[in-house]
Design a protein around this motif. Structure first.
Motif, PDB file in Angstrom:
ATOM      1  N   ALA A  33       2.424   8.746  -6.530  1.00 25.23           N
ATOM      2  CA  ALA A  33       2.978  10.081  -6.308  1.00 25.23           C
ATOM      3  C   ALA A  33       4.075  10.393  -7.317  1.00 25.23           C
ATOM      4  O   ALA A  33       4.215  11.545  -7.760  1.00 25.23           O
ATOM      5  N   PHE A  65      -3.319   3.841   6.936  1.00 23.62           N
ATOM      6  CA  PHE A  65      -3.367   2.387   6.782  1.00 23.62           C
ATOM      7  C   PHE A  65      -2.489   1.728   7.840  1.00 23.62           C
ATOM      8  O   PHE A  65      -1.871   2.410   8.662  1.00 23.62           O
ATOM      9  N   ILE A  76       9.618   4.569   3.250  1.00 21.13           N
ATOM     10  CA  ILE A  76       8.368   3.966   3.708  1.00 21.13           C
ATOM     11  C   ILE A  76       8.531   3.522   5.153  1.00 21.13           C
ATOM     12  O   ILE A  76       9.464   2.788   5.478  1.00 21.13           O
ATOM     13  N   ILE A  94      -4.316  11.023  -5.985  1.00 24.32           N
ATOM     14  CA  ILE A  94      -3.654   9.716  -6.068  1.00 24.32           C
ATOM     15  C   ILE A  94      -4.315   8.747  -5.101  1.00 24.32           C
ATOM     16  O   ILE A  94      -4.891   9.143  -4.085  1.00 24.32           O
ATOM     17  N   ILE A  95      -4.219   7.483  -5.444  1.00 27.02           N
ATOM     18  CA  ILE A  95      -4.714   6.423  -4.550  1.00 27.02           C
ATOM     19  C   ILE A  95      -3.858   5.192  -4.743  1.00 27.02           C
ATOM     20  O   ILE A  95      -3.402   4.917  -5.860  1.00 27.02           O
ATOM     21  N   SER A  96      -3.625   4.504  -3.671  1.00 26.92           N
ATOM     22  CA  SER A  96      -2.866   3.262  -3.780  1.00 26.92           C
ATOM     23  C   SER A  96      -3.795   2.073  -3.548  1.00 26.92           C
ATOM     24  O   SER A  96      -4.598   2.083  -2.624  1.00 26.92           O
ATOM     25  N   TYR A  97      -3.647   1.093  -4.401  1.00 28.96           N
ATOM     26  CA  TYR A  97      -4.380  -0.160  -4.191  1.00 28.96           C
ATOM     27  C   TYR A  97      -3.461  -1.289  -3.747  1.00 28.96           C
ATOM     28  O   TYR A  97      -3.908  -2.426  -3.598  1.00 28.96           O
ATOM     29  N   ASN A 150       1.381   3.869  -3.146  1.00 29.13           N
ATOM     30  CA  ASN A 150       1.218   5.299  -2.940  1.00 29.13           C
ATOM     31  C   ASN A 150       2.427   6.069  -3.481  1.00 29.13           C
ATOM     32  O   ASN A 150       2.292   7.116  -4.110  1.00 29.13           O
ATOM     33  N   ARG A 151       3.577   5.508  -3.260  1.00 29.39           N
ATOM     34  CA  ARG A 151       4.792   6.170  -3.737  1.00 29.39           C
ATOM     35  C   ARG A 151       4.836   6.178  -5.265  1.00 29.39           C
ATOM     36  O   ARG A 151       5.265   7.140  -5.877  1.00 29.39           O
ATOM     37  N   GLY A 204       3.297  10.412  -1.336  1.00 26.09           N
ATOM     38  CA  GLY A 204       4.179   9.282  -1.602  1.00 26.09           C
ATOM     39  C   GLY A 204       5.035   8.847  -0.434  1.00 26.09           C
ATOM     40  O   GLY A 204       5.692   7.824  -0.502  1.00 26.09           O
ATOM     41  N   LEU A 234       0.841  -1.199   0.000  1.00 26.43           N
ATOM     42  CA  LEU A 234       0.000   0.000   0.000  1.00 26.43           C
ATOM     43  C   LEU A 234       0.878   1.252   0.000  1.00 26.43           C
ATOM     44  O   LEU A 234       0.617   2.220  -0.702  1.00 26.43           O
ATOM     45  N   ALA A 235       1.929   1.199   0.800  1.00 24.69           N
ATOM     46  CA  ALA A 235       2.845   2.341   0.846  1.00 24.69           C
ATOM     47  C   ALA A 235       3.580   2.495  -0.483  1.00 24.69           C
ATOM     48  O   ALA A 235       3.748   3.600  -0.990  1.00 24.69           O
ATOM     49  N   LEU A 236       3.999   1.372  -1.032  1.00 24.62           N
ATOM     50  CA  LEU A 236       4.744   1.412  -2.297  1.00 24.62           C
ATOM     51  C   LEU A 236       3.849   1.917  -3.436  1.00 24.62           C
ATOM     52  O   LEU A 236       4.286   2.709  -4.281  1.00 24.62           O
ATOM     53  N   SER A 248       5.288   7.537   3.426  1.00 21.64           N
ATOM     54  CA  SER A 248       4.518   6.962   4.525  1.00 21.64           C
ATOM     55  C   SER A 248       5.285   7.086   5.833  1.00 21.64           C
ATOM     56  O   SER A 248       6.442   6.665   5.920  1.00 21.64           O
ATOM     57  N   PHE A 289     -11.669   1.017   2.060  1.00 21.71           N
ATOM     58  CA  PHE A 289     -11.602   1.871   0.878  1.00 21.71           C
ATOM     59  C   PHE A 289     -12.947   2.533   0.620  1.00 21.71           C
ATOM     60  O   PHE A 289     -13.277   2.854  -0.512  1.00 21.71           O
TER      61      PHE A 289
END
Lengths: 292, 176, 439
Positions: free
Chosen positions: B124, C249, C291, B142-145, B120-121, C268, B116-118, C270, C221
């Motif tokens: 971005a 999260f 991260i 932006i959204i991370s899946y 997001n990165r 980007g 999820l963090a990745l 976290s 979500f």
């Protein structure tokens, strides 16, 4: 138990409130109505110790100091009120019938070893008293007997260092391996003889794997053996700690079960060297039992 | 949302937008077609004579390319992704009322939370690039899946490469 | 003094002759076999009581068996009847079938309609009762009572608290892998009483129990805005946690239940935050551009272990509760993630990824003593049983291009690495989280 009712009321109330005022803002997906979980308070009372066994054992049992080392958990849980009831039930019936059944059961135990071994835990002389402890681990305590004479208490002597040295010398001397050599060579236990017993007991030792800090759970059991290799007496050396530390108690009891396990009886020892092994100490070290 | 996503996916496969690795893009048209069975009866990769209307979501997906790919556990824009993003920026400049959401996705070879963090990165990173090309930041969300919405099924290197992606999705402002 | 010395000297020479050379044997290996235990059906005086008695003993037996430390003996082998057991165990007959522990009990319906369930645990070799307790409850709660009894037995024999009277929350998965439908599900530790908490309309991930309240924190979500929520199991109410811009999260309650640790992703990056549930104030603990995620607090509340790629790849780090004194603890080959501090404090469980395989492992909080317990194509997300002796995690199998495969299920395994078994769920399942013992 009015908890369920309370929950039910709360639940219905909240449904009503939601219906009237709408769902509070951040309301993700629809939730299936949460069914009320009965978190009923369970009344726990300690059952009376099974009176049954005790009555017979009356004579012997008195000594046991176990002023009921109740597991802490129980104490916390037990609401006094409900207890009265439970007790009557269990207690009454058992006491009398037991007396008779017991005698019979005994023989079976002995079967493995015809003669002396009859009583595993208790001392050989008294056959009857076996049904021991009413108390939780009275069993453990009970079997314990004071065989051990500790070496002269060096503690008292604080004055002269020479005295202390002397004492130390004595103790060292007593422990030193050379002492063993005093026994005629042919009578000493060989490594392979000791190893046979070790492997025998290892097969009977079931230790609850996964204990925390197993290296701190080394248990010493002092054994007195009959000439046929059966256990006459088994004693946990650190009796103090089993009262305080439930983990140690668990470890100690597992060790005791190992030496009392019929599968490990009799121990395979050379009869001609009975004088060497009639009493021995087993050190149970669960260090290697954790992990793989 | 999901249907949109599916159609985007189908469209993607048609144009085999995976400009990442030449070899794999060749494979992708064949395998992609079988993977998206329901909607892939259309003729292969050749650009359709009658394209989608200019300025529509379909136009963006088919003629611009909506996604770029990343290396394993990486979020930097690869050189072969630059041309796709440049085209996206040009298109977004032309249709200046369009707003977008950039989705960051990962392959299944990571744990859920880290991915999820990745993701997001990655999203971005795509946004930053578009902003550097002059697109207003307030047009972009932006959204991370993470690894929750793979584009391609399969536990293999090829599928994972397809799933490590940043996808630009038109949110609003189009004529269609 | 002189006298004393004389005695000592005498002892020095005489004692050896009198004293007996003591044989000592050290046992350092034992059987890893489970303890053979006889769980008898609980006695009842009428049909209802007898049925409940059977049910209770069945649940106890299954709990003990699943723990891997006990091996219930087949009832068919029992030589003594339940009725005569009510009077007194004939230990010889239990030894004969190699039972080392014996459990019996009875069930009685009280005049007020409540159930009284009583049990006794016997040490067969020592011929002594180890513990005996009675419980009163409403008849529909018999299952909980059975778990509580199993816990009492487990505790008495291992010295450690049990974990049978617990629940597990997890993510129930269904539908095609590209558009997985995920719902929060909750069940008893043994799979009973399963129910779903959300309907699947929003993607939900990583639920975790509060250690002190009937609450779950998780990621939803909802409205395509991934955020951390708190769900109250009793009221069904859900609440957004905080007013962060951007994704929150990886939530997890602190062990005291007063705060939630989580990640917040912004532009980007976290970082880890902690939110006090009473004041609703959030505090940022990490500020690195890498991260930082998957935080988990130590039981004493003084430290937090988390996952960060600040060193170039995902590794485990520990910091003080205020975010200071960050140090890396994982140094093995591979990538580490999802650290979870054991409830008893002695270990940290994690997911490790190396050479294309995933592992569940444990290490000490200083990073030493790493042990890998499981290995597969994809193992992830360990969660501790409240006694810190058993772990649960999920395992996903590979998926082929047509979407076949991909079976995803929960498994439990002992800290020792033995006794792995599937936790049966009706559908695919992931992201398990174990509750603490029920209040």
């Amino acid at each position: 138990m009015r908890a369920p009712l309370t929950y039910s009321i709360l639940f219905h109330l909240s449904v009503f409130v939601l219906a009237v005022y709408g769902v509070p803002w951040p309301q993700p997906d629809i939730i299936t109505p949460s069914q009320v979980i009965e978190v009923e308070v369970v009344a726990v009372s300690e059952t009376p110790e099974p009176q049954p066994p005790i009555p017979e054992a009356k004579p012997p049992p008195p000594p046991p100091p176990p002023p009921r080392p109740q597991p802490p958990q129980v104490a916390a849980l037990q609401p006094p009120a409900p207890e009265p009831e439970p007790e009557p039930e269990p207690a009454p019936a058992p006491p009398k019938p037991e007396a008779k059944p017991e005698p019979k059961p005994e023989p079976p135990k002995q079967k493995p070893k015809p003669k002396k071994p009859a009583v595993k835990l208790p001392k050989p002389p008294r056959a009857k008293p076996k049904p021991p402890p009413k108390d939780d681990f009275a069993s453990v305590l009970r079997t314990v007997e004071k065989l051990k004479k500790k070496p002269p208490p060096p503690k008292k002597k604080k004055d002269k260092s020479l005295d202390e040295q002397l004492l130390a010398a004595v103790q060292r001397h007593q422990r030193s391996p050379e002492r063993a050599q005093r026994a005629p060579l042919g009578q000493r236990m060989t490594m392979s003889e000791l190893d046979t017993v070790r492997r025998q007991i290892e097969r009977c030792w079931v230790f609850p794997a996964g204990a925390k800090n197993p290296e701190d759970l080394i248990v010493e059991i002092k054994l007195e053996l009959n000439q046929d290799g059966t256990v006459r007496r088994a004693e946990i050396v650190d009796k103090f700690r089993i009262q305080l530390d439930p983990f140690y108690r668990a470890a100690a009891e597992s060790a005791l079960r190992a030496v009392l396990n019929p599968r490990c009886s009799p121990l395979k020892l050379p009869p001609e060297k009975y004088s060497e092994w009639k009493s021995m100490t087993l050190g149970f070290n669960p260090r290697d039992l954790v992990g793989r | 949302m999901r249907f949109k996503f599916l159609s985007l996916l189908a469209a993607l496969l048609l144009v085999s937008a995976c400009a990442t690795e030449p070899e794999e893009s060749a494979k992708s048209s064949g395998k992609g077609a079988s993977a998206s069975a329901p909607s892939s009866s259309a003729p292969a990769a050749a650009a359709p004579a009658v394209g989608p209307g200019a300025g529509t979501k379909e136009d963006f997906v088919v003629n611009v390319g909506d996604r770029v790919f990343f290396d394993f556990d990486k979020s930097d824009i690869k050189t072969d992704a630059v041309s796709t993003l440049n085209k996206q920026a040009t298109w977004l400049e032309r249709y200046s009322r369009v707003t977008i959401t950039i989705q960051g996705h990962c392959d299944e070879r990571g744990t859920r939370e880290y991915n999820l963090a990745l993701g997001n990165r990655r999203a971005a990173a795509v946004k930053d690039y578009l902003v550097s090309r002059g697109i207003a930041a307030n047009r972009i969300e932006i959204i991370s899946y993470g690894k929750e919405r793979p584009a391609v099924l399969g536990s293999n290197e090829w599928a994972w490469a397809q799933n490590r992606r940043g996808v630009t999705v038109i949110r609003g402002g189009t004529s269609s | 003094m002189i006298l004393f010395r004389a005695i000592v000297i005498a002892v020095l020479f005489i004692a050896p002759l009198a004293a007996h050379a003591e044989v000592r044997i050290d046992i350092t290996r034992g059987s890893i076999e489970p303890l053979p235990v006889a769980v008898t059906e609980f006695h009842g005086s009428n049909d209802q009581e007898r049925q409940t008695g059977r049910d209770v003993s069945g649940v106890i037996s299954a709990d003990l068996e699943r723990s891997g430390l006990f091996k219930p003996i087949d009832k068919g082998a029992f030589l003594q009847t339940i009725e005569s057991l009510q009077i007194q165990p004939q230990f010889g007959s239990w030894r004969k079938i190699n039972a080392q522990a014996l459990i019996n009990g009875n069930v009685r319906v009280q005049p007020d309609g409540r159930l009284k369930v009583e049990f006794r645990l016997w040490d067969v070799f020592a011929e002594a009762q180890m513990t005996g307790l009675a419980y009163f409850t409403r008849p529909e709660n018999w299952r909980r009572v059975a778990h509580i009894i199993a816990d009492a037995i487990y505790k008495r024999i291992t010295g450690e608290d049990g974990y049978f009277d617990t629940r597990v929350v997890y993510v129930a998965e269904s539908g095609p892998h590209k558009r997985r439908v995920k719902r929060l599900a909750i069940m008893d530790q043994d799979g009973a009483n399963l129910r779903y908490l959300t309907d699947g309309s929003a993607l939900v991930l990583t639920p975790r129990f509060s250690p002190t309240a009937q609450e779950i924190t998780y990621l939803s979500f909802f409205n395509n805005r991934p955020r951390v929520y708190i769900f109250n199991i009793e009221t069904g109410r859900q609440e957004l946690l905080g007013t962060f811009k951007g994704m929150t999260f990886a939530p997890r309650f602190t062990p005291d239940g007063n705060s939630v640790l989580m990640s917040h992703a912004k532009d980007g990056n976290s970082d880890i935050f902690i939110m006090d549930l009473r004041t609703r104030k959030a505090r940022q603990l990490t500020t690195h551009s890498a991260i930082d995620t998957s935080p988990s607090g130590s039981p004493d509340g003084k430290q937090v272990v988390f996952n960060s790629d600040r060193g170039g790849s995902p590794q485990l780090y520990v910091m003080a509760g205020d975010g200071s004194n960050i140090r890396r603890i994982s140094f093995g080959r591979g990538r580490y993630a999802t650290p979870v501090w054991s409830p008893r404090g002695d270990l940290i469980a994690f997911t490790k990824q190396t050479r294309g395989r995933f592992y569940i492992g444990v290490m000490r909080p200083d990073g030493s003593g790493e042990r890998l317990l499981t290995e597969s194509f994809l193992d992830e997300a360990p969660t501790w049983a409240p006694n810190g002796r058993t772990l649960m995690f999920f395992r996903q199998q590979p998926i082929d291009r047509k979407g076949r495969g991909g079976r995803t299920r929960l498994y439990s395994i002992d800290l020792t690495g033995y006794n792995m078994r599937e936790v049966v769920t009706p559908s695919d399942a992931s992201d398990p989280a174990w509750s603490s013992l029920m209040p």
